[in-house]
Design a protein around this motif. Structure first.
Motif, PDB file in Angstrom:
ATOM      1  N   ALA A 119     -11.491   3.662  24.360  1.00  0.00           N
ATOM      2  CA  ALA A 119     -12.368   3.199  23.275  1.00  0.00           C
ATOM      3  C   ALA A 119     -12.240   4.035  21.996  1.00  0.00           C
ATOM      4  CB  ALA A 119     -13.821   3.217  23.751  1.00  0.00           C
ATOM      5  N   ASN A 120     -11.849   5.302  22.129  1.00  0.00           N
ATOM      6  CA  ASN A 120     -11.773   6.162  20.937  1.00  0.00           C
ATOM      7  C   ASN A 120     -10.413   6.105  20.257  1.00  0.00           C
ATOM      8  OD1 ASN A 120     -10.391   7.484  23.020  1.00  0.00           O
ATOM      9  ND2 ASN A 120     -10.815   9.511  22.179  1.00  0.00           N
ATOM     10  N   VAL A 121      -9.521   5.238  20.745  1.00  0.00           N
ATOM     11  CA  VAL A 121      -8.171   5.105  20.181  1.00  0.00           C
ATOM     12  C   VAL A 121      -8.095   3.816  19.373  1.00  0.00           C
ATOM     13  CG1 VAL A 121      -5.726   4.737  20.746  1.00  0.00           C
ATOM     14  CG2 VAL A 121      -7.088   6.430  22.032  1.00  0.00           C
ATOM     15  N   HIS A 122      -7.695   3.933  18.112  1.00  0.00           N
ATOM     16  CA  HIS A 122      -7.691   2.776  17.217  1.00  0.00           C
ATOM     17  C   HIS A 122      -6.327   2.644  16.540  1.00  0.00           C
ATOM     18  CE1 HIS A 122     -12.120   3.187  17.602  1.00  0.00           C
ATOM     19  NE2 HIS A 122     -11.892   4.476  17.398  1.00  0.00           N
ATOM     20  N   ASN A 123      -5.611   1.583  16.884  1.00  0.00           N
ATOM     21  CA  ASN A 123      -4.307   1.337  16.259  1.00  0.00           C
ATOM     22  C   ASN A 123      -4.456   0.330  15.130  1.00  0.00           C
ATOM     23  OD1 ASN A 123      -1.958   2.704  17.656  1.00  0.00           O
ATOM     24  ND2 ASN A 123      -3.129   1.947  19.412  1.00  0.00           N
ATOM     25  N   LEU A 124      -4.044   0.741  13.934  1.00  0.00           N
ATOM     26  CA  LEU A 124      -4.121  -0.130  12.773  1.00  0.00           C
ATOM     27  C   LEU A 124      -2.710  -0.481  12.317  1.00  0.00           C
ATOM     28  CD1 LEU A 124      -6.936   1.687  10.744  1.00  0.00           C
ATOM     29  CD2 LEU A 124      -7.141   0.113  12.665  1.00  0.00           C
ATOM     30  N   ALA A 125      -2.382  -1.769  12.363  1.00  0.00           N
ATOM     31  CA  ALA A 125      -1.081  -2.233  11.881  1.00  0.00           C
ATOM     32  C   ALA A 125      -1.256  -2.658  10.424  1.00  0.00           C
ATOM     33  CB  ALA A 125      -0.587  -3.396  12.737  1.00  0.00           C
ATOM     34  N   VAL A 126      -0.683  -1.890   9.529  1.00  0.00           N
ATOM     35  CA  VAL A 126      -0.887  -2.127   8.101  1.00  0.00           C
ATOM     36  C   VAL A 126       0.230  -3.020   7.568  1.00  0.00           C
ATOM     37  CG1 VAL A 126      -1.037  -1.014   5.840  1.00  0.00           C
ATOM     38  CG2 VAL A 126      -2.068   0.079   7.849  1.00  0.00           C
ATOM     39  N   GLN A 127      -0.177  -4.030   6.764  1.00  0.00           N
ATOM     40  CA  GLN A 127       0.828  -4.943   6.205  1.00  0.00           C
ATOM     41  C   GLN A 127       1.516  -4.269   5.022  1.00  0.00           C
ATOM     42  OE1 GLN A 127      -2.021  -8.130   5.877  1.00  0.00           O
ATOM     43  NE2 GLN A 127      -0.872  -9.376   7.344  1.00  0.00           N
ATOM     44  N   GLY A 128       2.452  -3.412   5.349  1.00  0.00           N
ATOM     45  CA  GLY A 128       3.178  -2.661   4.329  1.00  0.00           C
ATOM     46  C   GLY A 128       4.219  -1.824   5.038  1.00  0.00           C
ATOM     47  N   ASN A 129       4.812  -0.863   4.320  1.00  0.00           N
ATOM     48  CA  ASN A 129       5.805  -0.003   4.975  1.00  0.00           C
ATOM     49  C   ASN A 129       5.189   1.359   5.316  1.00  0.00           C
ATOM     50  OD1 ASN A 129       5.747   1.466   2.596  1.00  0.00           O
ATOM     51  ND2 ASN A 129       7.541   0.416   1.748  1.00  0.00           N
ATOM     52  N   PHE A 130       6.013   2.254   5.852  1.00  0.00           N
ATOM     53  CA  PHE A 130       5.497   3.558   6.271  1.00  0.00           C
ATOM     54  C   PHE A 130       4.902   4.329   5.096  1.00  0.00           C
ATOM     55  CE2 PHE A 130       6.466   8.166   6.903  1.00  0.00           C
ATOM     56  CZ  PHE A 130       5.420   8.419   7.774  1.00  0.00           C
ATOM     57  N   ASP A 131       5.538   4.251   3.937  1.00  0.00           N
ATOM     58  CA  ASP A 131       5.014   4.955   2.764  1.00  0.00           C
ATOM     59  C   ASP A 131       3.621   4.468   2.397  1.00  0.00           C
ATOM     60  OD1 ASP A 131       7.176   6.583   2.532  1.00  0.00           O
ATOM     61  OD2 ASP A 131       8.198   5.353   1.022  1.00  0.00           O
ATOM     62  N   ASP A 132       3.382   3.153   2.537  1.00  0.00           N
ATOM     63  CA  ASP A 132       2.041   2.614   2.271  1.00  0.00           C
ATOM     64  C   ASP A 132       1.024   3.230   3.240  1.00  0.00           C
ATOM     65  OD1 ASP A 132       2.999   0.855   0.275  1.00  0.00           O
ATOM     66  OD2 ASP A 132       3.567  -0.620   1.792  1.00  0.00           O
ATOM     67  N   CYS A 133       1.401   3.311   4.506  1.00  0.00           N
ATOM     68  CA  CYS A 133       0.503   3.897   5.509  1.00  0.00           C
ATOM     69  C   CYS A 133       0.176   5.339   5.145  1.00  0.00           C
ATOM     70  CB  CYS A 133       1.143   3.875   6.898  1.00  0.00           C
ATOM     71  SG  CYS A 133       1.432   2.223   7.525  1.00  0.00           S
ATOM     72  N   GLN A 134       1.222   6.070   4.780  1.00  0.00           N
ATOM     73  CA  GLN A 134       1.029   7.473   4.463  1.00  0.00           C
ATOM     74  C   GLN A 134       0.148   7.633   3.224  1.00  0.00           C
ATOM     75  OE1 GLN A 134       4.754   9.564   4.275  1.00  0.00           O
ATOM     76  NE2 GLN A 134       3.994  11.144   5.628  1.00  0.00           N
ATOM     77  N   ALA A 135       0.334   6.736   2.259  1.00  0.00           N
ATOM     78  CA  ALA A 135      -0.475   6.802   1.036  1.00  0.00           C
ATOM     79  C   ALA A 135      -1.957   6.581   1.357  1.00  0.00           C
ATOM     80  CB  ALA A 135       0.027   5.774   0.026  1.00  0.00           C
ATOM     81  N   MET A 136      -2.253   5.674   2.302  1.00  0.00           N
ATOM     82  CA  MET A 136      -3.646   5.398   2.699  1.00  0.00           C
ATOM     83  C   MET A 136      -4.265   6.639   3.350  1.00  0.00           C
ATOM     84  SD  MET A 136      -4.149   2.089   2.156  1.00  0.00           S
ATOM     85  CE  MET A 136      -2.928   1.129   1.311  1.00  0.00           C
ATOM     86  N   VAL A 137      -3.470   7.314   4.163  1.00  0.00           N
ATOM     87  CA  VAL A 137      -3.980   8.498   4.848  1.00  0.00           C
ATOM     88  C   VAL A 137      -4.233   9.610   3.835  1.00  0.00           C
ATOM     89  CG1 VAL A 137      -3.420  10.290   6.533  1.00  0.00           C
ATOM     90  CG2 VAL A 137      -2.898   7.900   7.030  1.00  0.00           C
ATOM     91  N   LYS A 138      -3.264   9.806   2.954  1.00  0.00           N
ATOM     92  CA  LYS A 138      -3.387  10.856   1.955  1.00  0.00           C
ATOM     93  C   LYS A 138      -4.612  10.614   1.075  1.00  0.00           C
ATOM     94  CE  LYS A 138      -0.165  13.746  -0.500  1.00  0.00           C
ATOM     95  NZ  LYS A 138       1.105  13.871  -1.176  1.00  0.00           N
ATOM     96  N   ALA A 139      -4.772   9.373   0.633  1.00  0.00           N
ATOM     97  CA  ALA A 139      -5.907   9.033  -0.239  1.00  0.00           C
ATOM     98  C   ALA A 139      -7.223   9.278   0.489  1.00  0.00           C
ATOM     99  CB  ALA A 139      -5.797   7.585  -0.694  1.00  0.00           C
TER     100      ALA A 139
END
Ligand SMILES: *Cc1c(COP(=O)(O)O)cnc(C)c1O
Length: 467
Positions: A185-205
């Motif tokens: 229950a504490n594990v959450h996988n989010l598939a983002v409609q973008g590339n790896f850089d987009d994912c990283q940008a979301m985390v950084k922000a």
């Protein structure tokens, strides 16, 4: 005496081990390193020869956590972390020829060396969080290996919710399934409609932007800027060297390198007294460090996709930790250099480069050469390498200095994680998933597809946090 941790940029507060464990990046943008390293004498290292992996890990890690974690607790957490590995030796070695060895670091739950750090990190975090009666949210982006290792490391943690963003339909099926079939229950996988850089940008922000989490929750990073990850990786350098006659003869290591975390741990092992002769930086065509050693210029280039995706990087974030030493631990100098580096390129001083070249050699390996190396090692030694490890063994032969010193290549992933590269090499044999993952393709998956939109992602996270 407890070790103090200091930032490579000299302006963040010093922290104890518990502090760096929870901090990730320092507040001045730097990375935490120990103010002083523990040093082991030759006699102390000789006495380590008889130790099994968990005992050795305890011996080496204890000085780093002193003052934050009691010895009995550390020992228990280490035993649990490495109890999840599928080989009794934890890090067994395979002999390729007369003096070439492979250190198999892929017997953990996700079949890559990142389990060594993340199995322990999850347990260390949960332990201190329970003591503090606090809960945290881990957020990370992954193109493959880090995400699954972090998820496996945290799935049993009671004080952690973990959110891993991966680019939707852009990670390999084995890698996706290793993340999305974990249904805790504490594990959450989010598939983002973008590339790896987009994912990283979301985390950084999310880390630098305004707080979006419910009160009392903070964000924790588990990428390799977290000191505890580096620390855990020091152990297997000792383990391998001791098995090959260390400390009485020096041993060489060849390390498939991306973010420079793994090989930096080897450098630390040497600083702590382990006789290591050569440390070989083995890179794919994303060769920022190889170019640096050749030219003295540290320069970002655009990313190139390779068949060794876990080493596809444009900069090696942990290299800052080495630079700190190359510049005599002058935080102001590193601060200035890293600010200049935002422009994309810096020139290191002659004295820093002389030191770097004394410490490391390097080799850059193309995709074609990687495939040929997989085939060569299969035909000559009957041993199947994954593409990352094959870069390591090729670099080992290319850079070996004194042939009397054993050369150990770190095998960073199991070949079954990268079946396409193995198939392309033409060895005519499919690597099989180990028994504990044999039904991976039949397991139920769970993940949420989200737009690459920060408010959407953060709203989803707030709603999904377990209490
Ligand atoms: C992460 C990874 C690497 C690179 O390690 P760094 O510590 O980033 O240098 C190499 N091989 C595999 C299989 C990996 O997952």
């Amino acid at each position: 005496m407890a070790i103090n941790y200091i930032s490579t940029r000299g302006q963040a507060p010093n922290l104890d081990f518990e502090g760096v464990l929870l901090a990730g990046l320092a507040s001045d943008g730097g990375l935490y390193v120990p103010e002083q390293l523990p040093r082991f004498s030759r006699e102390q290292i000789l006495a380590m020869r008889a130790m099994d992996y968990p005992t050795l890990a305890f011996e080496i890690l204890q000085p780093f956590v002193e003052g934050s974690i009691e010895p009995d607790d550390l020992r228990r957490l280490i035993d649990e972390a490495y109890g999840s590995f599928r080989h009794a030796a934890i890090a067994p070695m395979y002999q390729l020829d007369n003096n070439q060895w492979v250190l198999e670091l892929f017997h953990g739950p996700t079949l890559a060396f990142k389990d060594f750090a993340l199995q322990l990190l999850g347990r260390l975090l949960d332990f201190v969080l329970e003591r503090r009666q606090e809960r945290v949210v881990i957020m990370g982006a992954t193109s493959g290996d880090t995400g699954s290792a972090a998820i496996e490391g945290c799935r049993h943690c009671r004080y952690i919710d973990i959110f891993i963003l991966h680019p939707h339909e852009r990670v390999s099926e084995v890698q996706r399934r290793q993340m999305t079939t974990v249904l805790d229950a504490n594990v959450h996988n989010l598939a983002v409609q973008g590339n790896f850089d987009d994912c990283q940008a979301m985390v950084k922000a999310s880390f630098v932007g305004p707080d979006f989490l419910p009160e009392g929750r903070s964000l924790v990073a588990v990428n390799s800027i977290n000191w505890a990850r580096i620390m855990a990786q020091i152990v297997y350098y000792f383990y391998a060297a001791l098995a090959l006659g260390g400390p009485e003869r020096p041993v060489n290591f060849s390390v498939p390198t991306g973010n420079f975390g793994d090989i930096f741990a080897g450098y630390l092992a040497r600083c702590m007294g382990l006789p290591i002769d050569q440390l070989v930086i083995a890179t794919n065509k994303n060769d920022v460090l190889h170019r640096l050693l050749a030219s003295g210029e540290y320069a970002r280039r655009s990313l190139e996709q390779s068949i060794s995706p876990s080493m596809d990087i444009t900069v090696s974030s942990n290299f800052e930790r080495l630079m700190f030493d190359l510049y005599d631990r002058d935080g102001a100098a590193i601060n200035k250099l890293m600010q200049d580096f935002d422009g994309g390129a810096i020139q290191l001083s002659d004295s820093a480069m002389a030191r770097a070249r004394d410490l490391f050699s390097s080799c850059c390996v193309s995709d074609q050469e990687t495939l040929e190396e997989i085939t060569r090692v299969w035909q000559q030694c009957g041993y199947l390498l994954d593409p990352h490890s094959a870069i390591g063994t090729l670099a080992a032969r290319a850079c070996q200095g004194n042939p009397a010193h054993p050369m150990v290549t770190l095998a960073t992933a199991h070949p079954a994680k990268f079946p396409d590269a193995v198939a392309a090499s033409g060895v005519g044999r499919e690597p099989e998933l180990p028994a504990h993952l044999a039904d991976l393709f039949d397991r139920r998956e769970e993940f949420t597809v989200l737009a690459k939109d920060l408010p959407t992602i953060q709203r989803h996270m707030v709603d999904a946090i377990t209490t």
